[in-house]
Design an enzyme around this catalytic site. Structure first.
Site, short mmCIF file in Angstrom:
data_model
loop_
_atom_site.label_atom_id
_atom_site.label_comp_id
_atom_site.label_asym_id
_atom_site.label_seq_id
_atom_site.Cartn_x
_atom_site.Cartn_y
_atom_site.Cartn_z
N ASN A 1 12.99 54.91 7.05
CA ASN A 1 14.31 55.08 7.61
C ASN A 1 15.03 53.87 6.88
OD1 ASN A 1 16.45 54.81 9.06
ND2 ASN A 1 15.56 54.23 11.18
N LYS B 1 18.33 53.88 7.20
CA LYS B 1 19.36 53.05 7.85
C LYS B 1 20.78 53.42 7.32
CE LYS B 1 16.35 50.70 10.92
NZ LYS B 1 15.94 49.19 11.50
N HIS C 1 16.52 56.69 17.85
CA HIS C 1 16.04 55.46 17.33
C HIS C 1 16.85 54.22 18.30
CE1 HIS C 1 15.98 52.04 14.76
NE2 HIS C 1 14.98 52.70 14.22
N GLU D 1 18.67 51.68 17.49
CA GLU D 1 19.73 51.45 17.20
C GLU D 1 20.86 52.36 17.64
OE1 GLU D 1 18.47 50.78 13.11
OE2 GLU D 1 17.50 49.06 13.67
N GLU E 1 8.42 51.87 18.51
CA GLU E 1 9.15 51.22 18.03
C GLU E 1 9.70 50.09 19.08
OE1 GLU E 1 10.87 51.89 13.52
OE2 GLU E 1 12.34 51.94 15.14
N GLY F 1 16.57 43.46 16.23
CA GLY F 1 15.25 42.80 16.54
C GLY F 1 15.12 41.46 16.10
N SER G 1 8.87 45.68 11.41
CA SER G 1 8.41 44.97 10.61
C SER G 1 7.32 45.26 9.70
CB SER G 1 8.23 43.49 11.16
OG SER G 1 9.55 42.98 11.67
P1 13P Z 1 11.98 47.19 9.92
O1 13P Z 1 10.85 47.97 9.27
O2 13P Z 1 13.13 46.90 8.93
O3 13P Z 1 11.55 46.45 11.17
O4 13P Z 1 12.83 48.69 10.68
C1 13P Z 1 11.93 49.49 11.64
C2 13P Z 1 12.90 50.54 11.92
O5 13P Z 1 13.71 50.31 12.69
C3 13P Z 1 12.45 51.64 11.22
O6 13P Z 1 13.14 53.08 12.17
#
Ligand code: 13P
Length: 251
Positions: free
Chosen positions: A7, A9, A91, A93, A159, A169, A209
């Site tokens: 992802n 983002k 997700h 977010e 997640e 996070g 993470s």
């Molecule tokens: P990280 O791997 O940066 O913690 O992000 C996790 C995430 O939100 C993947 O969708």
């Protein structure tokens, strides 16, 4: 076969960077036989990133209607036309930044399935929340009116919001045994909704993470068969190492 969803983002900022990252991931993945990778870039980069062999693509979101007057939205058919196989839905977010409710997420799942995409449904609790009621609520409402046949095409990503490396996070990774008990809990809820036979077949991924150094610990059981990777998927070298480690586990 382990599946790894990258992802990206809202990264990177340029198409040239997206192409270079995808090329690096593709050349690492094509040498590995025990993994399937789905890169989910920002929508605008999808036309440049062509899926091949075990490196597929997906959207980070889609709209719940199939077409029409919905300014700024992207439909499932558009994603399919750009050769996406997957779409991330719900997700954290988007739940928190874009106000997506379980009802919206349910409508998006329906739209994805109608568009012949495989949804990755994200669930997870915030810091301080009790996992059980949050995850049960997200699954029960998110999967409302989803049939047994449709469920087969859906993967669930656990997640925990607090374990995400950036943004919302804290960057504190989830302990592998906590991720395992969340996966078992998800299967329990799926068993209640769909019966044990199907619940055991559904793919569950862990995200939060994950990097090359800890990846093995999350996949050390047959409950978690995939990973949803954010930050580490933006670093070509780190992500190549992560893919190689997962490949070596021979899941
Ligand atoms: P990280 O791997 O940066 O913690 O992000 C996790 C995430 O939100 C993947 O969708």
């Amino acid at each position: 076969m382990a599946f790894i969803i990258a992802n990206w983002k809202m990264n990177p900022q340029k198409a040239s960077e997206a192409k270079a990252l995808f090329e690096a991931v593709s050349s690492a993945a094509k040498r590995l036989n025990n993994i399937e990778v789905a890169v989910c870039p920002p929508f605008c980069f999808l036309p440049f990133l062509k899926p091949k062999k075990n490196i597929l693509t997906g959207g980070q979101d889609l709209f719940w209607e199939l077409q029409g007057a919905y300014t700024g939205e992207i439909s499932g058919k558009m994603l399919k036309d750009l050769e996406c196989d997957y779409v991330i839905i719900g997700h954290s977010e988007r739940r928190l930044n874009a106000g997506e409710t379980n009802e919206i997420i349910n409508a998006k799942l329906q739209a994805a399935l109608k568009s012949d995409l495989k949804p990755i449904l994200c669930v997870g609790e915030k810091q301080g929340e009790e996992l059980g009621p949050v995850i049960a609520g997200q699954l029960e409402a998110g999967l409302k009116n989803i049939s047994k046949n449709q469920l087969r095409d859906i993967a669930i990503a656990y997640e925990p919001i607090w374990a995400i490396s950036s943004g919302l996070g804290t960057g504190n990774p989830c302990k592998p045994d906590e991720a395992l008990s969340a996966a078992l809990f998800i299967r329990k809820i799926l068993t209640n909704l769909y019966g044990r036979y199907l619940a055991e077949k559904i793919k569950i991924a862990y995200g939060g993470s994950v990097d090359a150094s800890n990846v093995g610990s999350y996949l050390q059981n047959n409950q978690i068969g995939g990973l949803l990777v954010g930050g580490a998927s933006l670093d070509a070298d780190e992500f190549r190492k992560l893919l190689e480690k997962v490949n070596d586990l021979q899941i």
